[in-house]
Design an enzyme around this catalytic site. Structure first.
Site, mmCIF file in Angstrom:
data_model
loop_
_atom_site.group_PDB
_atom_site.id
_atom_site.type_symbol
_atom_site.label_atom_id
_atom_site.label_comp_id
_atom_site.label_asym_id
_atom_site.label_seq_id
_atom_site.Cartn_x
_atom_site.Cartn_y
_atom_site.Cartn_z
ATOM 1 N N TYR A 119 0.792 -1.222 0.000
ATOM 2 C CA TYR A 119 0.000 0.000 0.000
ATOM 3 C C TYR A 119 0.827 1.276 0.000
ATOM 4 O O TYR A 119 0.467 2.252 -0.637
ATOM 5 C CB TYR A 119 -0.919 0.042 1.240
ATOM 6 C CG TYR A 119 -2.008 -0.993 1.209
ATOM 7 C CD1 TYR A 119 -3.251 -0.707 0.641
ATOM 8 C CD2 TYR A 119 -1.809 -2.260 1.748
ATOM 9 C CE1 TYR A 119 -4.263 -1.651 0.607
ATOM 10 C CE2 TYR A 119 -2.823 -3.215 1.718
ATOM 11 C CZ TYR A 119 -4.049 -2.905 1.145
ATOM 12 O OH TYR A 119 -5.033 -3.851 1.113
ATOM 13 N N THR A 184 -1.656 -9.324 -4.397
ATOM 14 C CA THR A 184 -2.927 -9.818 -3.873
ATOM 15 C C THR A 184 -3.757 -8.737 -3.187
ATOM 16 O O THR A 184 -4.937 -8.940 -2.928
ATOM 17 C CB THR A 184 -2.671 -10.999 -2.917
ATOM 18 O OG1 THR A 184 -1.509 -10.714 -2.119
ATOM 19 C CG2 THR A 184 -2.402 -12.281 -3.693
ATOM 20 N N GLU A 185 -3.142 -7.601 -2.871
ATOM 21 C CA GLU A 185 -3.874 -6.432 -2.356
ATOM 22 C C GLU A 185 -3.112 -5.162 -2.720
ATOM 23 O O GLU A 185 -1.898 -5.106 -2.572
ATOM 24 C CB GLU A 185 -4.004 -6.455 -0.818
ATOM 25 C CG GLU A 185 -5.052 -7.384 -0.263
ATOM 26 C CD GLU A 185 -5.192 -7.225 1.253
ATOM 27 O OE1 GLU A 185 -4.927 -6.122 1.784
ATOM 28 O OE2 GLU A 185 -5.570 -8.208 1.909
ATOM 29 N N ASN A 186 -3.853 -4.147 -3.178
ATOM 30 C CA ASN A 186 -3.303 -2.802 -3.366
ATOM 31 C C ASN A 186 -4.471 -1.845 -3.509
ATOM 32 O O ASN A 186 -5.364 -2.083 -4.317
ATOM 33 C CB ASN A 186 -2.407 -2.750 -4.613
ATOM 34 C CG ASN A 186 -1.901 -1.349 -4.921
ATOM 35 O OD1 ASN A 186 -2.180 -0.802 -5.985
ATOM 36 N ND2 ASN A 186 -1.156 -0.763 -3.999
#
Length: 280
Positions: A119, A184-186
């Site tokens: 992030y 897998t997340e951003n």
């Protein structure tokens, strides 16, 4: 450290179970996802700060990645720091547990790809804690700040820093022998009054995805997939429903939980449809 130790061993067992029992029939991929910021030295001309940035990454991402993606054991930065501080505290052995040789062999290489949640970026500098303080932070010996020019988000810890994404992807490539990477997340959060015209989120995704593209095209990073966080507003850990990451706004006070697309949802769908940035 004990929890992390058992987590790594459990991960290895899950990977071997899949590899030996289910892979031939299912043809799936199995691995681990690690969450990591990128760390820059607060002063890039100061060796102490450069070392602090390295420690930050090795204590965060390297803690789990080094055993799995390298040699089955913890990185030397962690082993040395925790051993030295443990001795200074009058202990006869390190507070960081040790893997047996057979465990190292069992853990090493238990991945099909590198899963990454990312992030933001921090600026790091050296911070000496008293020997009597027993904690992860004191072992790491790093403090972090952010640059006042970086854009804010709905989360105190999340500053908009696209450049760090490319640097982290390139670091993973160089540190762990170019594994296939799946992000897998951003994503980015907001809080406060409803505003469906979330131009800052569109800016975040445009900038971060462009840095990922640079990592692929210019740095040769083997990036196989990317997942935005997240499709719709949801329950965010300790902050509950206050911080919203979704492309879709969810009204949590309505029993029907209606979902309304934000402007960023249309922008992201264009990226998917074009398999790249929309042609202006």
């Amino acid at each position: 450290y004990v929890v992390g130790h058992n987590l790594i061993k459990a991960h290895a067992e899950a990977w071997h179970l899949y590899n030996e029992t289910y892979r031939a029939k299912q043809g799936g991929l199995i691995s681990i996802t690690i969450n990591s910021d990128w760390a820059e030295p607060r002063n890039p001309h100061k060796q102490e700060d450069i070392d602090a940035a390295r420690r930050y990454l090795q204590f965060l991402l390297g803690w789990f990645a080094h055993p799995i993606f390298k040699n089955g054991d913890y990185n030397e930065v962690m082993k040395t720091r925790i051993w030295e501080r443990s001795l200074a505290q009058g202990l006869s052995q390190s507070r960081l547990p040790e893997f047996t040789e057979s465990e190292k062999q069992r853990i090493k290489g238990t991945y099909d790809y590198f899963g990454l949640n990312h992030y933001t970026t921090v600026l790091t500098y050296n911070l000496k804690y008293p020997a009597s303080v027993l904690s992860y932070d004191s072992d790491r010996g790093v403090a972090s700040v952010t640059d006042r020019s970086w854009l804010n988000s709905g989360s105190l810890w999340l500053k908009v820093t696209p450049f760090g994404f490319r640097k982290l992807l390139r670091w993973i490539k160089e540190e762990y022998n170019n594994p296939p990477i799946y992000v897998t997340e951003n994503g980015v959060s907001e809080r406060g009054a409803l505003d469906l015209n979330d131009t800052w989120r569109t800016h975040y995704y445009r900038s971060y995805i462009n840095e990922a593209l640079k990592a692929v095209v210019l740095d040769g990073v083997d990036l196989r997939g990317y997942t935005a966080w997240t499709l719709m507003d949801n329950f965010e850990w300790a902050v509950g429903f206050d911080e919203r990451f979704g492309f879709y706004h969810v009204n949590f006070t309505d029993v029907n939980l209606p979902r309304v697309p934000k402007a960023s949802a249309r922008y992201y769908s264009q990226i998917i449809n074009c398999n790249g940035f929309p042609d202006p």
